[in-house]
Write a protein that holds these residues in place. Structure first.
Motif, PDB file in Angstrom:
ATOM      1  N   PHE A   9       0.827  -1.590   0.261  1.00 39.38           N
ATOM      2  CA  PHE A   9      -0.468   0.414   0.227  1.00 39.38           C
ATOM      3  C   PHE A   9       0.819   1.139   0.137  1.00 39.38           C
ATOM      4  CE2 PHE A   9      -2.012   3.236   2.256  1.00 39.38           C
ATOM      5  CZ  PHE A   9      -3.059   3.384   1.719  1.00 39.38           C
ATOM      6  N   GLY A  10       1.814   1.321   0.935  1.00 44.85           N
ATOM      7  CA  GLY A  10       3.141   2.854   1.005  1.00 44.85           C
ATOM      8  C   GLY A  10       3.598   2.471  -0.368  1.00 44.85           C
ATOM      9  N   ALA A  11       4.378   1.415  -0.713  1.00 45.08           N
ATOM     10  CA  ALA A  11       5.057   1.780  -2.316  1.00 45.08           C
ATOM     11  C   ALA A  11       3.337   2.331  -3.683  1.00 45.08           C
ATOM     12  CB  ALA A  11       5.118   0.452  -2.715  1.00 45.08           C
ATOM     13  N   GLY A  12       2.349   1.662  -3.757  1.00 43.95           N
ATOM     14  CA  GLY A  12       1.462   1.959  -4.338  1.00 43.95           C
ATOM     15  C   GLY A  12       1.267   3.337  -3.558  1.00 43.95           C
ATOM     16  N   LEU A  13       0.804   4.052  -3.274  1.00 44.29           N
ATOM     17  CA  LEU A  13       1.107   5.076  -2.116  1.00 44.29           C
ATOM     18  C   LEU A  13       1.689   6.671  -3.139  1.00 44.29           C
ATOM     19  CD1 LEU A  13      -1.240   7.477  -1.056  1.00 44.29           C
ATOM     20  CD2 LEU A  13      -0.508   7.318   1.130  1.00 44.29           C
ATOM     21  N   ARG A  14       3.289   6.111  -2.669  1.00 45.20           N
ATOM     22  CA  ARG A  14       4.510   7.012  -3.434  1.00 45.20           C
ATOM     23  C   ARG A  14       4.464   7.036  -4.499  1.00 45.20           C
ATOM     24  NH1 ARG A  14       6.331   3.807   1.615  1.00 45.20           N
ATOM     25  NH2 ARG A  14       7.560   2.592   0.285  1.00 45.20           N
ATOM     26  N   SER A  15       4.393   5.777  -5.389  1.00 49.94           N
ATOM     27  CA  SER A  15       4.336   5.685  -7.236  1.00 49.94           C
ATOM     28  C   SER A  15       2.961   6.767  -6.724  1.00 49.94           C
ATOM     29  CB  SER A  15       3.788   4.730  -7.626  1.00 49.94           C
ATOM     30  OG  SER A  15       3.650   4.111  -8.921  1.00 49.94           O
ATOM     31  N   PHE A  16       1.547   6.845  -6.535  1.00 47.86           N
ATOM     32  CA  PHE A  16       0.907   7.705  -7.214  1.00 47.86           C
ATOM     33  C   PHE A  16       1.180   8.783  -6.542  1.00 47.86           C
ATOM     34  CE2 PHE A  16      -2.850  10.183  -6.232  1.00 47.86           C
ATOM     35  CZ  PHE A  16      -3.873  10.602  -7.348  1.00 47.86           C
ATOM     36  N   LEU A  17       1.290   9.597  -5.419  1.00 49.92           N
ATOM     37  CA  LEU A  17       1.958  10.833  -5.356  1.00 49.92           C
ATOM     38  C   LEU A  17       2.813  11.122  -6.100  1.00 49.92           C
ATOM     39  CD1 LEU A  17       1.900  10.801  -1.235  1.00 49.92           C
ATOM     40  CD2 LEU A  17       0.289  12.073  -2.828  1.00 49.92           C
ATOM     41  N   ASP A  18       4.166  10.340  -6.464  1.00 48.37           N
ATOM     42  CA  ASP A  18       5.340  10.605  -7.350  1.00 48.37           C
ATOM     43  C   ASP A  18       5.074  11.396  -8.358  1.00 48.37           C
ATOM     44  OD1 ASP A  18       6.935  10.734  -5.339  1.00 48.37           O
ATOM     45  OD2 ASP A  18       8.403   8.476  -6.260  1.00 48.37           O
ATOM     46  N   ALA A  19       3.558  10.604  -8.587  1.00 45.25           N
ATOM     47  CA  ALA A  19       3.226  10.488 -10.285  1.00 45.25           C
ATOM     48  C   ALA A  19       2.077  11.194 -10.463  1.00 45.25           C
ATOM     49  CB  ALA A  19       2.507   8.912 -10.803  1.00 45.25           C
ATOM     50  N   SER A  20       1.870  12.516  -9.479  1.00 42.71           N
ATOM     51  CA  SER A  20       0.659  13.325  -9.231  1.00 42.71           C
ATOM     52  C   SER A  20       1.670  14.896  -8.445  1.00 42.71           C
ATOM     53  CB  SER A  20      -0.373  12.749  -8.327  1.00 42.71           C
ATOM     54  OG  SER A  20      -0.762  11.266  -8.550  1.00 42.71           O
ATOM     55  N   PRO A  21       2.378  15.469  -9.257  1.00 39.66           N
ATOM     56  CA  PRO A  21       2.942  16.606  -8.847  1.00 39.66           C
ATOM     57  C   PRO A  21       1.931  17.743  -8.914  1.00 39.66           C
ATOM     58  CG  PRO A  21       3.249  16.906 -11.303  1.00 39.66           C
ATOM     59  CD  PRO A  21       2.798  14.891 -11.069  1.00 39.66           C
ATOM     60  N   THR A  22       0.429  17.651  -9.998  1.00 38.24           N
ATOM     61  CA  THR A  22      -0.619  18.579  -9.459  1.00 38.24           C
ATOM     62  C   THR A  22      -1.632  18.220  -9.460  1.00 38.24           C
ATOM     63  OG1 THR A  22      -0.586  18.793 -12.498  1.00 38.24           O
ATOM     64  CG2 THR A  22       0.762  19.721 -11.519  1.00 38.24           C
ATOM     65  N   PRO A  23      -3.089  18.896  -9.242  1.00 35.08           N
ATOM     66  CA  PRO A  23      -4.136  17.646  -9.430  1.00 35.08           C
ATOM     67  C   PRO A  23      -4.538  17.152 -10.688  1.00 35.08           C
ATOM     68  CG  PRO A  23      -4.416  20.537  -8.355  1.00 35.08           C
ATOM     69  CD  PRO A  23      -2.807  20.309  -8.481  1.00 35.08           C
ATOM     70  N   PHE A  24      -4.119  17.933 -11.592  1.00 39.38           N
ATOM     71  CA  PHE A  24      -4.780  17.752 -13.114  1.00 39.38           C
ATOM     72  C   PHE A  24      -3.895  16.013 -13.495  1.00 39.38           C
ATOM     73  CE2 PHE A  24      -4.924  22.336 -13.311  1.00 39.38           C
ATOM     74  CZ  PHE A  24      -5.168  22.810 -14.229  1.00 39.38           C
ATOM     75  N   HIS A  25      -2.985  16.003 -12.631  1.00 38.24           N
ATOM     76  CA  HIS A  25      -2.126  14.719 -12.804  1.00 38.24           C
ATOM     77  C   HIS A  25      -2.350  13.254 -11.941  1.00 38.24           C
ATOM     78  CE1 HIS A  25       1.175  17.652 -14.573  1.00 38.24           C
ATOM     79  NE2 HIS A  25       1.658  16.352 -15.183  1.00 38.24           N
ATOM     80  N   ALA A  26      -2.941  13.631 -11.206  1.00 34.15           N
ATOM     81  CA  ALA A  26      -3.688  13.120  -9.998  1.00 34.15           C
ATOM     82  C   ALA A  26      -5.161  12.724 -10.844  1.00 34.15           C
ATOM     83  CB  ALA A  26      -3.659  14.058  -8.445  1.00 34.15           C
ATOM     84  N   ALA A  33      -7.109   4.584 -12.874  1.00 32.87           N
ATOM     85  CA  ALA A  33      -6.988   2.879 -11.989  1.00 32.87           C
ATOM     86  C   ALA A  33      -8.511   2.849 -12.233  1.00 32.87           C
ATOM     87  CB  ALA A  33      -6.767   4.216 -10.831  1.00 32.87           C
ATOM     88  N   LEU A  34      -8.821   3.824 -11.986  1.00 33.61           N
ATOM     89  CA  LEU A  34     -10.800   3.716 -11.792  1.00 33.61           C
ATOM     90  C   LEU A  34     -11.600   2.991 -13.227  1.00 33.61           C
ATOM     91  CD1 LEU A  34     -12.123   6.612 -10.235  1.00 33.61           C
ATOM     92  CD2 LEU A  34     -12.131   5.037  -8.981  1.00 33.61           C
ATOM     93  N   THR A  35     -10.753   2.758 -14.452  1.00 30.97           N
ATOM     94  CA  THR A  35     -10.756   2.312 -15.375  1.00 30.97           C
ATOM     95  C   THR A  35     -10.841   1.105 -15.417  1.00 30.97           C
ATOM     96  OG1 THR A  35     -10.614   4.752 -16.642  1.00 30.97           O
ATOM     97  CG2 THR A  35     -10.873   2.422 -18.125  1.00 30.97           C
ATOM     98  N   GLN A  36      -9.011   0.940 -14.792  1.00 30.64           N
ATOM     99  CA  GLN A  36      -8.178  -0.358 -14.233  1.00 30.64           C
ATOM    100  C   GLN A  36      -9.676  -1.645 -13.377  1.00 30.64           C
ATOM    101  OE1 GLN A  36      -4.506  -0.425 -13.684  1.00 30.64           O
ATOM    102  NE2 GLN A  36      -3.896   1.220 -15.952  1.00 30.64           N
ATOM    103  N   ALA A  37      -9.999  -0.605 -12.967  1.00 30.47           N
ATOM    104  CA  ALA A  37     -10.884  -1.647 -11.700  1.00 30.47           C
ATOM    105  C   ALA A  37     -12.138  -1.562 -12.380  1.00 30.47           C
ATOM    106  CB  ALA A  37     -10.470  -0.607 -10.729  1.00 30.47           C
TER     107      ALA A  37
END
Length: 153
Positions: A9-26, A33-37
């Motif tokens: 979970f921690g690794a996934g959260l860090r990966s998401f945060l690293d890939a999300s420098p702005t609200p647009f990226h997030a 992720a929702l589409t994949q789910a």
């Protein structure tokens, strides 16, 4: 939750945060992720038909995501969890370029409740959404993340 689950979970959260420098990226990452789910994307401006046991989401302005999973009887109500993707930041002003005495400066403004001391003497980069006219004169937008530092406060 086991230690292995917590680490994943921690690794996934860090990966998401690293890939999300702005609200647009997030928002883009959440939509993927929702589409994949198994969630179905709805367009905000079009009529919606959502039935029982459906998973749907909407992206607004490229920076907000609302996701809903209906139960067996949508008329019985729903449970919703919300969060926001923006955070305190320094944002470039609309006409940010300032050149003085041989230095190129970028004018920035505070967004949100920024604690400024942690930003001083720190390498900074640029990320966000950029609007531009393409070769045919149509307005387009894209996300950018320069990743490497280009400035210091």
């Amino acid at each position: 939750m086991s230690a292995l689950d917590e680490a994943a979970f921690g690794a996934g959260l860090r990966s998401f945060l690293d890939a999300s420098p702005t609200p647009f990226h997030a928002a883009r990452g959440l939509a993927e992720a929702l589409t994949q789910a198994g969630y179905r994307r709805l367009e905000e401006a079009e009529p919606w038909e959502v039935g029982p046991r459906e998973k749907v989401f909407v992206v607004r302005n490229g920076s907000s995501v609302v996701a809903v999973r209906t139960g067996a009887d949508p008329a019985a109500g729903l449970r919703m969890v919300g969060a926001h993707t923006d955070s305190p930041a320094l944002k470039l002003k609309p006409e940010p370029v300032l050149a003085e005495q041989g230095y190129l400066r970028l004018g920035a403004e505070v967004y949100g409740g920024v604690l400024l001391n942690p930003w001083f003497d720190r390498d900074l980069s640029l990320a966000g959404r950029v609007h531009f006219l393409d070769g045919e004169g149509r307005l387009r937008s894209t996300l950018v993340d320069f990743e490497t530092p280009i400035a210091v406060i």
